[in-house]
Design a protein around this motif. Structure first.
Motif, PDB file in Angstrom:
ATOM      1  N   VAL A  12      47.889  36.739  38.093  1.00  0.00           N
ATOM      2  CA  VAL A  12      46.748  37.478  37.549  1.00  0.00           C
ATOM      3  C   VAL A  12      46.260  38.464  38.606  1.00  0.00           C
ATOM      4  N   ASP A  14      43.515  41.610  39.782  1.00  0.00           N
ATOM      5  CA  ASP A  14      42.340  42.468  39.653  1.00  0.00           C
ATOM      6  C   ASP A  14      42.847  43.905  39.505  1.00  0.00           C
ATOM      7  N   LYS A 152      34.210  37.459  36.388  1.00  0.00           N
ATOM      8  CA  LYS A 152      34.324  37.062  37.799  1.00  0.00           C
ATOM      9  C   LYS A 152      33.019  37.353  38.545  1.00  0.00           C
ATOM     10  N   LEU A 158      39.879  33.558  34.294  1.00  0.00           N
ATOM     11  CA  LEU A 158      41.149  33.084  34.833  1.00  0.00           C
ATOM     12  C   LEU A 158      41.635  31.855  34.074  1.00  0.00           C
ATOM     13  N   MET A 174      45.961  34.179  41.719  1.00  0.00           N
ATOM     14  CA  MET A 174      45.015  35.279  41.558  1.00  0.00           C
ATOM     15  C   MET A 174      45.173  36.240  42.712  1.00  0.00           C
ATOM     16  N   ASP A 181      37.042  37.985  43.487  1.00  0.00           N
ATOM     17  CA  ASP A 181      38.369  37.571  43.036  1.00  0.00           C
ATOM     18  C   ASP A 181      38.763  36.231  43.644  1.00  0.00           C
ATOM     19  N   GLY A 185      39.249  32.697  41.687  1.00  0.00           N
ATOM     20  CA  GLY A 185      40.526  32.014  41.770  1.00  0.00           C
ATOM     21  C   GLY A 185      40.390  30.587  42.259  1.00  0.00           C
ATOM     22  N   THR A 192      45.245  31.786  45.743  1.00  0.00           N
ATOM     23  CA  THR A 192      44.608  33.096  45.882  1.00  0.00           C
ATOM     24  C   THR A 192      45.308  33.929  46.940  1.00  0.00           C
TER      25      THR A 192
END
Length: 221
Positions: A12, A14, A152, A158, A174, A181, A185, A192
């Motif tokens: 995923v 941003d 977020k 998420l 993430m 972010d 995550g 992350t």
């Protein structure tokens, strides 16, 4: 392949500050909106530190900076509507990909990994921006800040993405540029990964203790 990708079945991303530098277009819209209100424009350097919490918060910060006091609801709503109108006319005119983004996405996509986009930007702008920079083919799911009830750093978007692809959070990654972010995550149970070049309110993203940091998405593959 980067070690953080071992066992990962969903990535995923941003958008702003991670895949694209959108500040030139955001700043142009903020400047035009404040000019309409008879207020001085902040310029791109200041706007860069205000990005990350959605367009309403962006305009709240811009108005507070220009006036020296927080705006009331009526003024904020008027300014936000103006911003959306200005930004909507050309959301990707000056927006550019960061180096390595296309290469990184193409390699992950080529391996068959599902990719999702989770941004706090209003969802109406996602498709035009992705098309403008040529990334529209990569993402199987795109969520904006208004797609769900929460955004977020709340983990809800998420978790929604993981459920959509039927992938466990522990097998999801993430990728972002800001503390929001990384916080989202971690709260969602994702691994992350941070990129240090984006927008994080002037703070080093390393302070958020992501599981890893890479200088470019090309470093993932």
């Amino acid at each position: 392949m980067h070690p953080l990708l071992f066992g990962i079945r969903l990535v995923v991303f941003d958008l702003d500050g991670t895949l694209v530098d959108s500040v030139p277009d955001l700043a142009a819209a903020v400047d035009a909106t404040l000019a309409d209100l008879g207020l001085p424009p902040p310029g791109a350097a200041r706007v860069r530190d205000w990005v990350g919490n959605g367009s309403l918060k962006l305009m709240e910060r811009a108005l507070a900076d220009a006036r020296g006091v927080a705006p009331d609801e009526a003024l904020l709503a008027r300014a936000h509507d103006g911003f959306l109108a200005h930004y909507g006319r050309a959301p990707s005119a000056r927006t550019r990909l960061y180096p390595g983004v296309r290469e990184g996405l193409a390699a992950l996509h080529g391996r068959g990994l599902p990719l999702a986009l989770v941004t706090n930007k209003p969802s109406a702008f996602i498709a035009p921006i992705l098309a403008g920079v040529g990334l529209e083919a990569y993402f199987g799911l795109c969520l904006g800040g208004d797609s769900l009830a929460r955004k977020k750093p709340d983990p809800a978007p998420l978790r929604h993405a993981a459920a959509h692809f039927e992938v466990a959070p522990a097998a999801s990654l993430m990728v972002g540029d800001s503390r929001h972010d990384i916080a989202a995550g971690k709260a969602a149970g994702f691994r992350t990964l941070a990129l240090p070049y984006g927008y994080n309110h002037g703070e080093p993203v390393a302070d958020s203790r992501p599981d890893g940091i890479v200088e470019s998405l090309a470093d993932l593959v």
